[in-house]
Write an enzyme that holds these catalytic residues in place. Structure first.
Site, short mmCIF file in Angstrom:
data_model
loop_
_atom_site.label_atom_id
_atom_site.label_comp_id
_atom_site.label_asym_id
_atom_site.label_seq_id
_atom_site.Cartn_x
_atom_site.Cartn_y
_atom_site.Cartn_z
N LYS A 44 0.83 -1.20 0.00
CA LYS A 44 0.00 0.00 0.00
C LYS A 44 0.87 1.26 0.00
O LYS A 44 0.64 2.19 -0.78
CB LYS A 44 -0.93 0.01 1.22
CG LYS A 44 -2.03 -1.02 1.18
CD LYS A 44 -2.84 -1.00 2.48
CE LYS A 44 -3.92 -2.05 2.50
NZ LYS A 44 -4.71 -2.03 3.76
N ALA A 56 -1.18 1.17 6.51
CA ALA A 56 -1.35 0.15 7.55
C ALA A 56 -2.30 -0.92 7.04
O ALA A 56 -3.12 -0.69 6.15
CB ALA A 56 -1.89 0.78 8.83
N ASP A 57 -2.16 -2.09 7.63
CA ASP A 57 -3.10 -3.17 7.34
C ASP A 57 -3.34 -3.94 8.63
O ASP A 57 -2.41 -4.12 9.44
CB ASP A 57 -2.55 -4.11 6.26
CG ASP A 57 -3.63 -5.04 5.74
OD1 ASP A 57 -4.49 -4.57 4.98
OD2 ASP A 57 -3.64 -6.23 6.13
N THR A 58 -4.58 -4.35 8.84
CA THR A 58 -4.95 -5.07 10.05
C THR A 58 -5.65 -6.37 9.68
O THR A 58 -6.52 -6.38 8.80
CB THR A 58 -5.89 -4.22 10.92
OG1 THR A 58 -5.23 -3.00 11.28
CG2 THR A 58 -6.30 -4.96 12.19
#
Length: 202
Positions: A58, A75-77
């Site tokens: 990203k 960010a990634d969750t």
């Protein structure tokens, strides 16, 4: 617009939760530019490798389309039960399956953060962090699951729940960063931005 003393601060996410979390620590992105990538896990990819890869992709995707000096935050969750990655709940049936799996169990929420400069800001530093938070649900009755689903705040959420939503009433333990579960670990993010060669956060 920037204040003329630093590059543009770009958030590579359209998540309103991440925008709200940044505002909580006094940071307002100059621009929001979602990367819109395929977030499917690769074959045999572990949760840690998957979440770190997606955050990096990203950030690098958005950095690649920045012509002016910029610092990109991505960010990634994801929610994992062992090596199993739970989906983002796009429909009620998926959310229900996730809640039934999580009922009475401990699981891990992984949030990866990536900060990277655009090519035109050579002084910027590329930094990555992975934050793991343990979360335990109480054992859920059918009535509780139905009530959570009726609230509707599971939509688009990893694992089919939102810590800042109705699920807070049935989560009995959070070990780690609550803000990471919501979508952005604020302490780690602030540290990453303080380490850049210009002032983004006090």
């Amino acid at each position: 617009m920037t204040d003329g003393t630093r590059p543009e601060f770009v958030l590579a996410s359209s998540s309103p939760r991440r925008v709200d979390l940044l505002r909580q620590i006094g940071l307002i992105p100059d621009r929001i530019d979602a990367a819109d990538l395929d977030e499917s896990p690769r074959q045999n990819e572990t949760p840690r490798l998957c979440v770190a890869r997606l955050a990096r992709m990203k950030a690098e995707t958005v950095a690649g389309r920045c012509d002016a000096p910029a610092l990109i935050l991505a960010a990634d969750t994801l929610v994992a039960v062992g090596r199993r990655i739970l989906p983002k709940a796009e429909d009620r049936a998926t959310a229900e399956r996730c809640l039934r799996l999580l009922s009475g169990r401990r699981h891990t929420v992984l949030t990866a953060v990536c900060v990277t400069p655009s090519a035109s800001w050579i002084q910027g530093r590329h930094v990555e962090r992975l934050v793991e938070t343990d979360v335990t649900f109480s054992r859920l009755s059918d009535a509780q699951i139905t009530a959570l689903l009726d609230q509707g705040d599971w939509q688009g959420k990893a694992g089919g729940y939102a810590l800042q939503g109705a699920a807070a009433s049935v989560i009995r333990y959070v070990g780690g960063s609550p803000s990471a579960v919501i979508g952005l670990p604020l302490f780690e993010t602030a540290q990453m931005l303080r380490g850049q060669p210009c002032r983004f956060i006090i």
